[in-house]
Structures are given as C-alpha cells and as structure tokens.
Scaffold this motif. Structure first.
Motif, PDB file in Angstrom:
ATOM      1  N   UNK A 196      10.279 -22.439 -50.064  1.00 29.73           N
ATOM      2  CA  UNK A 196       9.630 -21.900 -48.863  1.00 29.73           C
ATOM      3  C   UNK A 196       8.397 -21.107 -49.282  1.00 29.73           C
ATOM      4  N   UNK A 197       7.260 -21.415 -48.640  1.00 30.35           N
ATOM      5  CA  UNK A 197       5.974 -20.813 -49.005  1.00 30.35           C
ATOM      6  C   UNK A 197       5.218 -20.468 -47.728  1.00 30.35           C
ATOM      7  N   UNK A 198       4.459 -19.372 -47.777  1.00 38.44           N
ATOM      8  CA  UNK A 198       3.670 -18.942 -46.626  1.00 38.44           C
ATOM      9  C   UNK A 198       2.209 -18.883 -47.053  1.00 38.44           C
ATOM     10  N   UNK A 199       1.345 -19.506 -46.264  1.00 39.34           N
ATOM     11  CA  UNK A 199      -0.089 -19.546 -46.563  1.00 39.34           C
ATOM     12  C   UNK A 199      -0.883 -19.021 -45.375  1.00 39.34           C
ATOM     13  N   UNK A 200      -1.982 -18.368 -45.677  1.00 39.41           N
ATOM     14  CA  UNK A 200      -2.947 -17.997 -44.646  1.00 39.41           C
ATOM     15  C   UNK A 200      -4.281 -18.609 -45.028  1.00 39.41           C
ATOM     16  N   UNK A 201      -4.758 -19.523 -44.191  1.00 35.61           N
ATOM     17  CA  UNK A 201      -6.020 -20.193 -44.482  1.00 35.61           C
ATOM     18  C   UNK A 201      -6.021 -20.904 -45.815  1.00 35.61           C
ATOM     19  N   UNK A 202      -4.872 -21.427 -46.217  1.00 36.96           N
ATOM     20  CA  UNK A 202      -4.793 -22.164 -47.482  1.00 36.96           C
ATOM     21  C   UNK A 202      -4.518 -21.304 -48.694  1.00 36.96           C
ATOM     22  N   UNK A 218       3.868 -21.951 -42.543  1.00 40.63           N
ATOM     23  CA  UNK A 218       5.167 -21.855 -43.207  1.00 40.63           C
ATOM     24  C   UNK A 218       5.520 -23.249 -43.682  1.00 40.63           C
ATOM     25  N   UNK A 219       5.620 -23.415 -45.008  1.00 44.67           N
ATOM     26  CA  UNK A 219       5.857 -24.752 -45.580  1.00 44.67           C
ATOM     27  C   UNK A 219       7.233 -24.752 -46.245  1.00 44.67           C
ATOM     28  N   UNK A 220       8.107 -25.589 -45.748  1.00 47.95           N
ATOM     29  CA  UNK A 220       9.472 -25.694 -46.249  1.00 47.95           C
ATOM     30  C   UNK A 220       9.656 -27.019 -46.978  1.00 47.95           C
ATOM     31  N   UNK A 221      10.462 -26.995 -48.036  1.00 45.22           N
ATOM     32  CA  UNK A 221      10.705 -28.193 -48.836  1.00 45.22           C
ATOM     33  C   UNK A 221      12.197 -28.337 -49.068  1.00 45.22           C
ATOM     34  N   UNK A 222      12.694 -29.552 -48.869  1.00 52.54           N
ATOM     35  CA  UNK A 222      14.049 -29.873 -49.328  1.00 52.54           C
ATOM     36  C   UNK A 222      13.953 -31.016 -50.323  1.00 52.54           C
ATOM     37  N   UNK A 223      14.630 -30.873 -51.463  1.00 52.81           N
ATOM     38  CA  UNK A 223      14.558 -31.875 -52.522  1.00 52.81           C
ATOM     39  C   UNK A 223      15.970 -32.303 -52.912  1.00 52.81           C
ATOM     40  N   UNK A 224      16.252 -33.580 -52.787  1.00 53.17           N
ATOM     41  CA  UNK A 224      17.543 -34.141 -53.174  1.00 53.17           C
ATOM     42  C   UNK A 224      17.292 -35.360 -54.057  1.00 53.17           C
ATOM     43  N   UNK A 225      18.071 -35.482 -55.134  1.00 50.05           N
ATOM     44  CA  UNK A 225      17.856 -36.604 -56.046  1.00 50.05           C
ATOM     45  C   UNK A 225      18.480 -37.900 -55.533  1.00 50.05           C
ATOM     46  N   UNK A 226      19.050 -37.868 -54.338  1.00 47.31           N
ATOM     47  CA  UNK A 226      19.631 -39.077 -53.749  1.00 47.31           C
ATOM     48  C   UNK A 226      18.548 -40.131 -53.532  1.00 47.31           C
ATOM     49  N   UNK A 227      18.964 -41.358 -53.327  1.00 50.23           N
ATOM     50  CA  UNK A 227      18.012 -42.458 -53.150  1.00 50.23           C
ATOM     51  C   UNK A 227      17.864 -42.860 -51.686  1.00 50.23           C
ATOM     52  N   UNK A 243      11.128 -16.160 -44.740  1.00 44.42           N
ATOM     53  CA  UNK A 243      10.897 -16.236 -43.294  1.00 44.42           C
ATOM     54  C   UNK A 243      10.406 -14.892 -42.756  1.00 44.42           C
ATOM     55  N   UNK A 244      10.907 -13.802 -43.317  1.00 45.02           N
ATOM     56  CA  UNK A 244      10.456 -12.469 -42.899  1.00 45.02           C
ATOM     57  C   UNK A 244       8.981 -12.283 -43.219  1.00 45.02           C
ATOM     58  N   UNK A 245       8.555 -12.754 -44.392  1.00 44.73           N
ATOM     59  CA  UNK A 245       7.146 -12.690 -44.766  1.00 44.73           C
ATOM     60  C   UNK A 245       6.290 -13.427 -43.738  1.00 44.73           C
ATOM     61  N   UNK A 246       6.729 -14.610 -43.352  1.00 43.22           N
ATOM     62  CA  UNK A 246       5.995 -15.397 -42.355  1.00 43.22           C
ATOM     63  C   UNK A 246       5.929 -14.660 -41.016  1.00 43.22           C
ATOM     64  N   UNK A 247       7.068 -14.124 -40.562  1.00 41.26           N
ATOM     65  CA  UNK A 247       7.100 -13.459 -39.256  1.00 41.26           C
ATOM     66  C   UNK A 247       6.300 -12.156 -39.276  1.00 41.26           C
ATOM     67  N   UNK A 248       6.346 -11.428 -40.393  1.00 47.43           N
ATOM     68  CA  UNK A 248       5.548 -10.207 -40.495  1.00 47.43           C
ATOM     69  C   UNK A 248       4.050 -10.521 -40.440  1.00 47.43           C
ATOM     70  N   UNK A 249       3.651 -11.589 -41.146  1.00 48.46           N
ATOM     71  CA  UNK A 249       2.238 -11.989 -41.123  1.00 48.46           C
ATOM     72  C   UNK A 249       1.824 -12.382 -39.709  1.00 48.46           C
ATOM     73  N   UNK A 250       2.683 -13.087 -39.016  1.00 48.61           N
ATOM     74  CA  UNK A 250       2.376 -13.508 -37.647  1.00 48.61           C
ATOM     75  C   UNK A 250       2.197 -12.292 -36.735  1.00 48.61           C
TER      76      UNK A 250
END
Length: 583
Positions: free
Chosen positions: A65-71, A98-107, A146-153
């Motif tokens: 989970x990552x939070x960006x402002x203007x890139x 707010x950029x979320x990632x899920x990574x699974x090694x399944x095919x 998520x708190x970081x994202x909501x605080x920034x908002x």
C-alpha cells in the motif's frame, strides 16, 4: 501468453532472491517484485518499495500500500501532514493516489482476492471508523497506510484534490484468460472506489508474467531526443529555443506522465501552487502574454553527450538540474490540452534550454550549485553536491559499497541492493547510533535533513569516513538479523524498533551512551560489529522495556518509538546511562 514468460519471471525473481543478503522466500520476493513493477513509473528506491510491503497476517488481502501526491510518495512526516502552509501551497486539483497491490504466485486470478480487498476497503476507507475495532481485524501497518491517505485527504480538502484509488492484482497467470466473473468483480471494485468519496475514481488492473516482464526489462531511459527551433553551439554544449509542444513530448513517457527519473539530481522537489508557479501558469494560459522565453529563466540540462542532426539533439545521460518548477508547471498546465489539440498556438511558443555536456561528476555538481544559487534554495537542499557527500561516496566505493547520493544511480547500474545505501538511510543510522537519537530516526524518515542544523550534525566533516561506512554496515546487519530470526517480528514492530536495537548494539560496543559518532572510530577501524548473540539478548530487553514503557505511559507503539522519553527510559533501565533529554 507464452509459457516462457512465466519461466523468465520466475528466473528473475530467483536471481533477485540470490542477490539479497537476507534470505527471503519466493513468495516474499514476489510480493516486493510485484509492488516494484506495479509502481514502475514512480522510480521508487528499494527502501521505499520495501517500506510499503505489508507482510505478515491480517493484511486484508493487501500485500502493498502506497500513497502519492502528484506522483510523489508521501511519508508519515511529509510536510503537507505537518504544516498547514505546506498543504495550502499544494496545487489546486492535485491528484492524491492510494495504490494497493495484491501479489499471489498462483497461475490464475480469483474472485476471492477481489472480494477480500473490497471488504478491507469498505472498512479502512470509512473516515469515521473506530481504530480500536479496525485493529481487531487488520495489521497496524495496513491501518497506518490507509490513515496516511485519509489524513492527507483531510489536509488537502480546501485544495480540491482529485482522488485515485488503484488496485493492482498481480499473479503468474495469463491476463488474457481472466474469467468473466473475475472481470465483473473488478468492475464492482472500481465502482466501489468511485463511490468511496465524491471526488474519487477507481481503477483495477491485472498484471501477469507478460506485463511484469515488459516492465522489469525496461530500464528508465536517460537517452532522449530534443527537437529545437534555433540554437547556439559552443564546443560541445548548446543553448536552444524549444517549442513548448516538443518540450512536453521530451518530458512525457508513453502514458503521458512526466519522466520523474530525469529530475533525480534536482536539488528540490516540485513546490506546487506557489506564487512563482502560478505566474508561470498564468503566462502559459494568456494568449496575449509576451514570448514565454523572454519571461522565464529556462531549463538547464546536463548530459554526457549531445549530437545535433537536422535540428534534433540526441542527449545521453540526461538530467534536468535546474528548471524543475518550470518543467512541471508546463507539463501540468498544458498536458491535457496537448493531448486534445496539439495544434493550439501555445505549443509554438518557446522555452530556453541550456544543454551542458560533461561526464565529470564534479563539474556537474558545480553546475547544479551555480544554477540553483540564482533562486531561494536552502543550502541544505544542495547537500547531494557537498564535498562530504562525494567523499562518503568515494570511500564507500573503495570498500565495494555504494552510496546512492543520487537516487537509484547504483541500482540502475545493476549493483547489489544489499550494498547500496541511500542518503536518508545513512542519515537515520547516524542519528540513531552516532547521535543517540533512534526516536528521531524513527519519527522523521523523510524530513530528517530538512534543517541545516540537523544536516550539519549528521554529516559533520569531523566524523571519520570509516565511521559512516561502519554505521551503514551495522544498520544493515541489525536489519538482516531482525528479518532472519527463527521467530520473526511484525513489520510494524520492525519499523518501530530497528533503530533502537541498532543504538543498543553501538552502546554495548562503546560501553555507555554517547552523542559523538567518533566514539565509534575504534569499532570502525577494527571492524567490530554487534554479534548475533548480543543482538538477540538486546532485542529481548528492548521488547520488554518497550512493553513496560507503553503500559506506564499509556502510549501506543508508534508514539512510544518516536518519543525521546522512551530512549531515556530504555538506556537508564538497562544500565547504560542516559543523555540529557534536550540533546
């Protein structure tokens, strides 16, 4: 998808595993790999990628989970979260992501993964949710993102930001074979993100081996072409007038986003909607304004080679070292219009570009200093060009370590990640061990060096170069110890305590608390590092005192780790003495 794509990705991940000093499982490395390449265009460092990986249990189906402002990546101590004036200066309409990632090694790609993320976001995007209830279901690390994202908002509401919530679902499966039910669930999730806030937009993407391979095998290009209208050439360098349309093309990647990596050596970041940028934007939008290059100081590019053929310059190793404010303002003001109407007369207006050709790093640093002294840049902002920074880099190189005073410079050269040390990490190591302030190192991951006073304390010419290398190696040693213990600690626990454990390791070697990095010069000269047995014993004591302190003061883990009082309590209770609280 060819079966070879999966084989190649698996091989790339195994190579990455083998290059790590810390042995991680395939799944763990795949998570980092997925986060890095889902966020391919942001040019994050290894440390920034790793910091966003959630890991452990109760992750709610979110592996990163990552939070960006203007890139730009936001941290808990980012200026907009600390001072109202910084938030007020953010450009109106800037994008908060707010950029979320899920990574699974399944095919394959499953409905369950999307359902889990949908449920998580329902709870964690709720601005009125009770954090006590959330902690029952989710890890502190995930809640913090998520708190970081909501605080920034909250901070940016008066600036009318746009909000993007993006989910990258990464597996080893073929994106051309995603089941229709899974595709439908992705659309539902996008709709949920759209409705999360009145100003939000949702995106879901599927990434498999084909997409990962394309991103992983594409290094950011520093060789670019720049068309020009007129130029003056002296020896190998040029002064050119460039049409705004051509300059926007020069700045933009295939998606239309700005190429942030060509600004890595700039001494400061984009300042947003400050007065000077407002004036630049107003001049661009006024058809009656004077010629743009008459009113603007222009752009300075340094490169290692420039070849001109038919009013096109081919530039190697491009870095824009002055004119970031102008470049970003041009891009943000005109990019959308350029996409819809590239024939608009504004794009024939000209910007002045200086192209200075030199492969000599000292000469490049001199250019950066000289061109930035014309504007109000704090001296500390020029630190990457300081003599002490270049001396540290040279000393590290002599010992086959790599000091990344230019972000991702050595990473892009293929050097092992385990031996690359960034300016922020070295600064935190000096602060924690050399100056006895692990609380400060924990509390200020991105703002530690913003004041000249702090910078001069951390990077003092009186500190021996060998001590800097010792501090970097010791922090890496401590971090590796924590990540390879038979009984692992949580990611949030690691974040809160790894600098405190490093301090205790240094204090044990010296025999008591201290605030002068040169107290470590004997350890540095003799290559004495905390042993694993010592670290294990110190960690047991640290965890015990950390728990006791929280109970006595009714502090949460983050607040305790960031408090000077805890450092005083810790070293006193363990019999090492204590520095004055004011230090």
């Amino acid at each position: 998808m060819s079966a070879n794509d999966r084989v190649l990705i698996d091989q790339m991940i195994e190579e990455q595993r083998n290059s790590l000093a810390v042995p991680l499982s395939f799944d763990e490395v795949f998570e980092r790999f997925a986060c890095e390449h889902a966020l391919h265009g942001f040019g994050l460092s290894e440390e920034e990628v790793a910091a966003g990986v959630i890991g452990g249990g109760n992750d709610g189906g979110v592996d990163g989970a990552y939070v960006f402002l203007g890139g730009r990546l936001l941290h808990e101590d980012s200026e907009i979260l600390q001072t109202p004036s910084a938030a007020a200066n953010v450009e109106s309409g800037a994008q908060l992501t707010l950029w979320l990632v899920q990574a699974k090694k399944s095919t394959t790609f499953s409905e369950l993964a999307l359902d889990k993320v949908a449920s998580t976001c329902t709870h964690l995007l709720d601005m009125s949710a009770d954090e006590t209830d959330l902690k029952v279901m989710y890890s502190e690390d995930l809640i913090a993102r998520f708190t970081l994202f909501k605080d920034a908002l909250r901070r940016l509401l008066k600036r009318h930001p746009t909000v993007l919530i993006k989910f990258s679902y990464v597996t080893r499966g073929d994106t051309n074979e995603v089941h229709t039910k899974v595709q439908a669930k992705a659309k539902f999730l996008e709709s949920q993100f759209d409705k999360a806030f009145a100003i939000s937009q949702g995106e879901v993407e599927f990434l498999g081996p084909v997409e990962l391979w394309k991103r992983a095998s594409t290094l950011p290009s520093y060789t670019l072409e720049l068309p020009y209208q007129e130029s003056i050439t002296h020896q190998t360098s040029h002064l050119a007038l460039v049409a705004l349309g051509d300059y926007i093309d020069f700045l933009s990647d295939d998606t239309g986003a700005i190429k942030s990596h060509i600004f890595d050596w700039n001494v400061r970041d984009y300042q947003g909607n400050v007065e000077v940028n407002q004036e630049i934007a107003a001049g661009l939008q006024d058809p009656a304004a004077a010629e743009f290059w008459w009113l603007n100081n222009g752009i300075t590019i340094v490169c290692s080679q420039a070849t001109s053929v038919g009013k096109r310059l081919s530039l190697s190793d491009v870095q824009i070292v002055n004119g970031l404010q102008t470049s970003y303002t041009i891009h943000e003001t005109l990019r959308q219009l350029y996409d819809t109407d590239p024939s608009d007369p504004v794009f024939t207006r000209l910007v002045q570009v200086r192209i200075l050709v030199t492969a000599d790093q000292a000469a490049r640093d001199a250019v950066i200093r000289a061109t930035n002294r014309q504007t109000a840049v704090p001296v500390a902002s020029l630190r990457a060009t300081d003599d002490i920074q270049r001396q540290i880099e040279s000393y590290f190189l002599e010992h086959e370590w790599f000091y990344d005073r230019r972000k991702n410079f050595y990473r892009n050269k293929g050097k092992p990640a385990s031996q690359i040390v960034s300016i922020p990490l070295l600064a935190q190591s000096v602060m924690a061990m050399g100056l006895g302030r692990p609380d400060n190192a924990r509390a200020r991951p991105s703002s530690l060096l913003k004041s000249n006073q702090d910078y001069r304390r951390v990077f003092s010419e009186n500190t021996e170069l060998a001590v800097y290398l010792w501090l970097a190696k010791t922090q890496r040693c401590v971090d590796e110890f924590l990540q390879t213990r038979p009984v692992p600690i949580s990611r949030s626990h690691y974040t809160n305590l790894h600098f405190h454990l490093a301090m205790l390791g240094a204090v044990k070697i010296v025999g008591g608390v201290f605030s002068d990095p040169n107290k470590l010069k004997n350890a540095a000269r003799e290559d004495i590092f905390p042993t694993e047995n010592h670290l294990e014993s110190l960690l047991d004591s640290l965890q015990e005192k950390f728990t006791d302190f929280q109970k006595e003061h009714n502090y949460g883990p983050d607040k305790a780790a960031k408090s000077r009082e805890f450092v005083h309590y810790l070293t006193t209770e363990l019999g090492y003495g204590s520095l004055p609280v004011g230090r």
